[in-house]
Design an enzyme around this catalytic site. Sequence first.
Site, short mmCIF file in Angstrom:
data_model
loop_
_atom_site.label_atom_id
_atom_site.label_comp_id
_atom_site.label_asym_id
_atom_site.label_seq_id
_atom_site.Cartn_x
_atom_site.Cartn_y
_atom_site.Cartn_z
N HIS A 55 58.43 35.93 44.02
CA HIS A 55 58.21 35.77 42.57
C HIS A 55 59.45 35.14 41.92
O HIS A 55 59.34 34.21 41.12
CB HIS A 55 58.00 37.13 41.89
N ARG A 79 51.14 30.60 47.93
CA ARG A 79 51.83 30.86 49.20
C ARG A 79 51.17 30.17 50.38
O ARG A 79 51.83 29.74 51.31
CB ARG A 79 51.84 32.37 49.48
N LYS A 93 43.83 50.25 37.35
CA LYS A 93 44.62 50.23 38.60
C LYS A 93 45.88 51.04 38.40
O LYS A 93 46.63 50.80 37.46
CB LYS A 93 45.03 48.78 38.88
N SER A 99 53.72 41.82 47.10
CA SER A 99 54.14 43.13 46.59
C SER A 99 53.48 44.24 47.39
O SER A 99 54.09 45.27 47.67
CB SER A 99 53.77 43.27 45.12
O1 PNS Z 1 49.81 39.62 40.50
P1 PNS Z 1 48.39 39.14 40.50
O2 PNS Z 1 47.44 40.26 40.85
O3 PNS Z 1 48.18 37.91 41.31
O4 PNS Z 1 48.09 38.71 38.99
C1 PNS Z 1 46.77 38.42 38.56
C2 PNS Z 1 46.79 38.31 37.03
C3 PNS Z 1 47.40 39.57 36.43
C4 PNS Z 1 47.63 37.10 36.63
C5 PNS Z 1 45.33 38.12 36.54
O5 PNS Z 1 44.56 39.19 37.00
C6 PNS Z 1 45.25 38.05 35.02
O6 PNS Z 1 45.52 37.00 34.46
N1 PNS Z 1 44.90 39.18 34.36
C7 PNS Z 1 44.84 39.26 32.93
C8 PNS Z 1 43.39 39.39 32.45
C9 PNS Z 1 42.72 38.02 32.47
O7 PNS Z 1 43.10 37.11 31.75
N2 PNS Z 1 41.68 37.91 33.32
C10 PNS Z 1 40.94 36.67 33.49
C11 PNS Z 1 41.57 35.79 34.53
S1 PNS Z 1 40.72 34.27 34.74
#
Ligand code: PNS
Length: 156
Positions: free
Chosen positions: A17, A90, A41, A127
């Site tokens: 990150h 990645r 979660k 993570s």
């Molecule tokens: O660390 P991650 O799990 O890859 O992050 C994913 C994250 C948090 C970026 C994604 O789940 C997100 O943007 N969540 C916020 C809610 C949202 O906007 N959901 C629609 C995504 S198209």
Amino acid sequence: MKKAVCPGSFDPITNGHLDVIERASGLFDEVVIAVLVNNSKTGLFSIDERVGMISDAIKHLKNVKVDTWSGLLVDYCRDHDIAAIVKGLRAVSDFDYELQMAQMNLQLKGVDTLLMATKPAYSFLSSSLVREIARYGGDVSNLVPAGVLKRLAEKA
Ligand code: PNS
């Protein structure tokens, strides 16, 4: 001023990150790390702990700050005048999920996503694997910032 957001769960932040954040900080005037709160979660670290570890890890980056958000990412971008979402890619296995989110966010509010290729040295890093390895006493010292290592040891 061109602002970007690096969103994620960051449970915890890893060196992978951090590498993406450092490179994004060179491309934009300001970068916000948004720790997204997912109420369904429960993570290893609380949101406050994640923010604390990120704050420690980005002290050397003057145009980077950390924030939290519990809604849609595109709404955060709209409220904070953010031009782009930056995420690390990645491997090919990340691509379908990242492309789907990028296209959804573009469709929802016209927010662009830049997928930044991670350094090969971090292509296996996540993570969730860091949490698992640390839980069983494995060595993650070269995978996470020093402050995270300390907090993982405290959780063990
Ligand atoms: O660390 P991650 O799990 O890859 O992050 C994913 C994250 C948090 C970026 C994604 O789940 C997100 O943007 N969540 C916020 C809610 C949202 O906007 N959901 C629609 C995504 S198209």
